[in-house]
Design an enzyme around this catalytic site. Structure first.
Site, PDB file in Angstrom:
ATOM      1  N   ASP A 187      -9.002   6.305  -3.845  1.00 35.98           N
ATOM      2  CA  ASP A 187      -8.981   6.633  -2.413  1.00 35.98           C
ATOM      3  C   ASP A 187     -10.394   6.708  -1.823  1.00 35.98           C
ATOM      4  O   ASP A 187     -10.744   7.696  -1.147  1.00 35.98           O
ATOM      5  CB  ASP A 187      -8.290   7.988  -2.180  1.00 35.98           C
ATOM      6  CG  ASP A 187      -6.948   8.123  -2.895  1.00 35.98           C
ATOM      7  OD1 ASP A 187      -6.219   7.127  -2.957  1.00 35.98           O
ATOM      8  OD2 ASP A 187      -6.640   9.230  -3.370  1.00 35.98           O
ATOM      9  N   GLU A 192       0.648   5.337   4.212  1.00 32.52           N
ATOM     10  CA  GLU A 192      -0.409   6.335   3.979  1.00 32.52           C
ATOM     11  C   GLU A 192      -1.762   5.637   4.065  1.00 32.52           C
ATOM     12  O   GLU A 192      -1.846   4.456   4.417  1.00 32.52           O
ATOM     13  CB  GLU A 192      -0.231   7.017   2.614  1.00 32.52           C
ATOM     14  CG  GLU A 192      -0.324   6.067   1.429  1.00 32.52           C
ATOM     15  CD  GLU A 192      -0.002   6.722   0.086  1.00 32.52           C
ATOM     16  OE1 GLU A 192       0.382   7.907   0.034  1.00 32.52           O
ATOM     17  OE2 GLU A 192      -0.116   6.015  -0.935  1.00 32.52           O
TER      18      GLU A 192
HETATM   19  O1  FUB Z   1      -4.563  10.062  -4.465  1.00 30.23           O
HETATM   20  C1  FUB Z   1      -3.366  10.701  -4.098  1.00 30.23           C
HETATM   21  C2  FUB Z   1      -2.632   9.897  -3.104  1.00 30.23           C
HETATM   22  O2  FUB Z   1      -2.355   8.612  -3.626  1.00 30.23           O
HETATM   23  C3  FUB Z   1      -3.393   9.607  -1.838  1.00 30.23           C
HETATM   24  O3  FUB Z   1      -3.476  10.706  -0.983  1.00 30.23           O
HETATM   25  C4  FUB Z   1      -2.634   8.451  -1.342  1.00 30.23           C
HETATM   26  O4  FUB Z   1      -3.232   7.746  -0.304  1.00 30.23           O
HETATM   27  C5  FUB Z   1      -2.470   7.630  -2.604  1.00 30.23           C
HETATM   28  O5  FUB Z   1      -3.598   6.845  -2.869  1.00 30.23           O
END
Ligand code: FUB
Length: 327
Positions: free
Chosen positions: A12, A228
């Protein structure tokens, strides 16, 4: 292509240019005994490191500035320090991070420091009115800062269909709206106060429009709907909102004329990488544009053990981002 960081698992990546260097604010993945599920419980991260480099040449060293914030230091957090971001304003650096509070509900916190590499001191409470995951900040040319956020399934965005301050526990888990004609849930944006520590205005839902209809993308359109990993950057005066499509594993983007959108879907930035999640940031450095992202090559495909990579991206004459393949 080799990962940028190999002594830890990192994911991320939110990259920014501060003081002439690239600073990377990633999640710090770790091994766990927690059973894998579609709620993302296995993403059980407990601290953040900051990294920097003064060159994106593949051979250039990347400095690990060590742990800058950890769960034990944040009074409101129970677990899961997920994807962070950072911003600079008025001489201070701000680290934004999502985590579950003591009731298991994701909120967004902020921690403040004097240097881009931290350390960062967390505010004792999460940002009032914040919810869900994956904060990404954007400071516009007029100095106004915004935070973009939201994530489906384990990220709980679908639990707020009754209002920004109504958590509907019935929707917890790997669920989301579906059905003929149903619009996809949009990512969220809020203006930040001048001191960067609270929302300055009500949270807004962002519209991502299908170019062929001019209407919001449909919930069943999993190849294009927001899942996301929000990110906002500006190129040639236009606002580019980019994101992950989650279960279809694309990095996609839309283009608009305002930081609030609407953003018209523009295409894919990156085809699926090895691993379930895909998450990124886009930054201009030394006159070239770079996509920071992650994959699971180093862990040989373990979804929650990811590694940050970087690759150059390009725009065509119309300002469309050229789709990249993972390397
Ligand atoms: O790293 C945890 C979660 O996985 C993140 O918040 C999302 O975007 C995904 O990458």
């Amino acid at each position: 292509m080799a990962p940028l960081i190999t002594h830890l698992y990192t994911a991320d990546p939110s990259a920014h240019v501060f003081e002439g260097k690239v600073y990377i604010y990633p999640s710090h993945d770790r091994e766990t005994d927690i059973q894998f599920n579609d709620n993302g419980d296995q993403y059980d991260m407990a601290d953040y490191h900051v990294f920097s480099t003064d060159s994106l040449d593949p051979a250039a060293p990347v400095t690990d500035h060590g742990v800058v914030l950890k769960t034990e230091d944040i009074p409101w957090v129970s677990k899961q320090l997920w994807a962070p971001d950072a911003a600079f304003k008025n001489g201070k650096y701000y680290l934004y991070f999502p985590a579950r509070d003591k009731e298991g509900i994701f909120r967004i916190g902020v921690a403040v420091g004097d240097r881009p590499e931290g350390p960062f001191t967390p505010d004792p409470e999460p940002i009032k009115g914040s919810y869900s995951i994956d904060p990404a900040t954007f400071v516009d040319d007029d100095g106004q800062a915004y935070v973009y956020f939201g994530g489906l399934w384990g990220g709980q965005l679908q639990c707020y269909q009754k209002g920004h301050d109504v958590f509907d526990a019935e929707w917890q888990g790997p669920k989301e709206p579906s059905g003929a004609g149903v619009h996809a849930l949009g990512p969220r944006v809020a203006k930040l106060t001048d001191d960067m520590r609270q929302f300055a205005a009500e949270v807004q839902e962002i519209k991502i429009l299908a170019p062929e209809t001019g209407e919001p993308i449909l919930a069943d359109d999993h190849d294009r709907r927001f899942f996301e990993a929000a990110w906002l950057h500006k190129y040639n005066g236009k606002y580019y909102f980019s994101y992950s499509t989650g279960d279809t594993h694309y990095l996609a983007y839309g283009v608009g004329d305002s930081p609030y959108g609407p953003f018209t879907y523009g295409g894919r930035i990156l085809e699926p990488v090895l691993g379930w999640t895909t998450h990124h940031s886009i930054v201009e450095f030394q006159g070239r544009w770079w996509l920071f992202h992650h994959d699971c090559e180093l862990s040989k495909g373990v979804n929650h053990l990811r590694s940050v990579k970087v690759k150059e991206i390009f725009y065509d004459k119309e300002g469309k981002i050229v789709t990249e393949k993972p390397e």
